[in-house]
Design an enzyme around this catalytic site. Structure first.
Site, mmCIF file in Angstrom:
data_model
loop_
_atom_site.group_PDB
_atom_site.id
_atom_site.type_symbol
_atom_site.label_atom_id
_atom_site.label_comp_id
_atom_site.label_asym_id
_atom_site.label_seq_id
_atom_site.Cartn_x
_atom_site.Cartn_y
_atom_site.Cartn_z
ATOM 1 N N GLY A 46 0.836 6.091 5.231
ATOM 2 C CA GLY A 46 0.598 6.788 3.965
ATOM 3 C C GLY A 46 -0.684 6.277 3.347
ATOM 4 O O GLY A 46 -1.161 5.180 3.686
ATOM 5 N N GLN A 51 -6.689 4.393 -3.220
ATOM 6 C CA GLN A 51 -6.993 3.370 -2.215
ATOM 7 C C GLN A 51 -8.367 3.586 -1.580
ATOM 8 O O GLN A 51 -8.911 2.676 -0.959
ATOM 9 C CB GLN A 51 -5.908 3.338 -1.124
ATOM 10 C CG GLN A 51 -4.552 2.868 -1.663
ATOM 11 C CD GLN A 51 -3.505 2.847 -0.572
ATOM 12 O OE1 GLN A 51 -2.890 3.857 -0.274
ATOM 13 N NE2 GLN A 51 -3.305 1.692 0.043
ATOM 14 N N CYS A 94 1.047 -2.730 2.979
ATOM 15 C CA CYS A 94 0.136 -1.830 2.261
ATOM 16 C C CYS A 94 -1.277 -2.041 2.798
ATOM 17 O O CYS A 94 -1.702 -3.179 2.976
ATOM 18 C CB CYS A 94 0.178 -2.140 0.766
ATOM 19 S SG CYS A 94 -0.899 -1.080 -0.221
ATOM 20 N N LEU A 95 -1.981 -0.956 3.028
ATOM 21 C CA LEU A 95 -3.351 -1.057 3.544
ATOM 22 C C LEU A 95 -4.272 -1.750 2.536
ATOM 23 O O LEU A 95 -5.312 -2.274 2.923
ATOM 24 C CB LEU A 95 -3.889 0.335 3.894
ATOM 25 C CG LEU A 95 -3.134 1.032 5.037
ATOM 26 C CD1 LEU A 95 -3.638 2.459 5.219
ATOM 27 C CD2 LEU A 95 -3.274 0.245 6.336
ATOM 28 N N HIS A 136 6.405 4.265 -2.671
ATOM 29 C CA HIS A 136 5.300 3.303 -2.564
ATOM 30 C C HIS A 136 3.976 3.995 -2.927
ATOM 31 O O HIS A 136 3.176 3.457 -3.687
ATOM 32 C CB HIS A 136 5.280 2.758 -1.122
ATOM 33 C CG HIS A 136 4.096 1.918 -0.763
ATOM 34 N ND1 HIS A 136 4.202 0.584 -0.409
ATOM 35 C CD2 HIS A 136 2.758 2.218 -0.672
ATOM 36 C CE1 HIS A 136 2.988 0.110 -0.132
ATOM 37 N NE2 HIS A 136 2.093 1.079 -0.280
ATOM 38 N N GLU A 137 3.776 5.203 -2.402
ATOM 39 C CA GLU A 137 2.526 5.945 -2.683
ATOM 40 C C GLU A 137 2.467 6.388 -4.139
ATOM 41 O O GLU A 137 1.404 6.333 -4.769
ATOM 42 C CB GLU A 137 2.409 7.168 -1.766
ATOM 43 C CG GLU A 137 2.446 6.909 -0.269
ATOM 44 C CD GLU A 137 1.464 5.867 0.189
ATOM 45 O OE1 GLU A 137 0.487 5.581 -0.514
ATOM 46 O OE2 GLU A 137 1.695 5.284 1.269
ATOM 47 N N HIS A 140 1.152 3.768 -6.345
ATOM 48 C CA HIS A 140 -0.322 3.679 -6.349
ATOM 49 C C HIS A 140 -0.926 4.632 -7.388
ATOM 50 O O HIS A 140 -1.910 4.298 -8.042
ATOM 51 C CB HIS A 140 -0.898 4.042 -4.977
ATOM 52 C CG HIS A 140 -0.842 2.948 -3.960
ATOM 53 N ND1 HIS A 140 -1.452 1.725 -4.130
ATOM 54 C CD2 HIS A 140 -0.268 2.895 -2.726
ATOM 55 C CE1 HIS A 140 -1.255 0.971 -3.054
ATOM 56 N NE2 HIS A 140 -0.533 1.662 -2.178
HETATM 57 O O1 GNR Z 1 1.136 1.951 6.342
HETATM 58 C C1 GNR Z 1 1.955 1.665 5.474
HETATM 59 N N1 GNR Z 1 3.179 1.228 5.834
HETATM 60 C C2 GNR Z 1 4.226 1.071 4.938
HETATM 61 C C3 GNR Z 1 5.343 0.371 5.354
HETATM 62 C C4 GNR Z 1 6.412 0.205 4.505
HETATM 63 C C5 GNR Z 1 6.396 0.757 3.253
HETATM 64 C C6 GNR Z 1 5.286 1.448 2.811
HETATM 65 C C7 GNR Z 1 4.212 1.614 3.652
HETATM 66 S S1 GNR Z 1 2.832 2.504 3.107
HETATM 67 C C8 GNR Z 1 1.589 1.750 4.044
HETATM 68 C C9 GNR Z 1 0.254 2.426 3.824
HETATM 69 C C10 GNR Z 1 -0.159 2.235 2.384
HETATM 70 O O2 GNR Z 1 -0.601 1.231 1.940
HETATM 71 N N2 GNR Z 1 0.060 3.241 1.583
HETATM 72 O O3 GNR Z 1 -0.230 3.137 0.269
HETATM 73 NI NI NI Z 2 0.011 1.049 -0.204
#
Ligand code: GNR
Ligand code: NI
Length: 169
Positions: A46, A51, A94-95, A136-137, A140
């Site tokens: 995601g 980001q 998270c990236l 999670h997204e 952000h």
């Molecule tokens: O790549 C991603 N893996 C992930 C694993 C567990 C819960 C959420 C994520 S999202 C993350 C990519 C990212 O940072 N999205 O904002």
């Molecule tokens: Ni993230």
């Protein structure tokens, strides 16, 4: 198409509350395509627009298995309309916080409304990894990163490790 640089903690840009998208046009679709390419290259499942430094309520996802065909998904102005009382714990990454992971509790299921790639209104019920990832997204979009849910000590440790990783390239 282009791969965009991904912003990492503790960059204050990640704390921005993103603004709703006004029009779904070709410029926006070009940004979504770049975000998807950036996400695949990372690789991640995601990516929210903030980001890559764009403060818009927009995210892309692909939860397809590695050996399956790609399943790109685009969510514009997503709004959560319902969450389950039941929670699920998932070891999140998270990236924007590379190589750091932590168990985070979130509602197991949620319902959302959003605009799709063509600007058409959609609604869906998310469960499993999809529900975790979309929440999670959505965080952000509101300036929240998963390490914000950790103790100050654990959060500071994660930030310090990311700073070191970035510095060492
Ligand atoms: O790549 C991603 N893996 C992930 C694993 C567990 C819960 C959420 C994520 S999202 C993350 C990519 C990212 O940072 N999205 O904002
Ligand atoms: Ni993230």
């Amino acid at each position: 198409m282009a791969i965009l640089p991904i912003i990492t903690v503790p960059d204050p840009i990640l704390k921005t509350v993103s603004a709703p998208v006004e029009v779904v046009d070709d410029d926006l679709r070009a940004l979504m395509d770049d975000m998807l390419e950036t996400m695949y290259a990372a690789p991640g499942i995601g990516l929210a627009a903030i980001q890559v430094g764009k403060p818009l309520r927009l995210l892309v996802m692909d939860l397809a298995e590695e050996d399956a065909d790609p399943d790109p998904q685009y969510y514009i102005n997503p709004q959560i309309t319902w969450t389950s009382d039941e929670l699920t714990t998932y070891n999140e990454g998270c990236l924007s916080v590379p190589e750091q992971y932590a168990d985070i509790d979130r509602p197991s299921e949620c319902k959302l409304t959003y605009l799709d790639y063509d600007g058409k209104e959609q609604a869906l019920h998310a469960t499993g990894l999809f529900a975790t990832c979309i929440q999670h997204e959505m965080d952000h979009l509101n300036g929240i990163v998963f390490i914000d849910y950790l103790s100050t000590l654990k959060k500071n440790m994660a930030v310090r490790k990311v700073k070191k990783l970035v510095k060492e390239g």
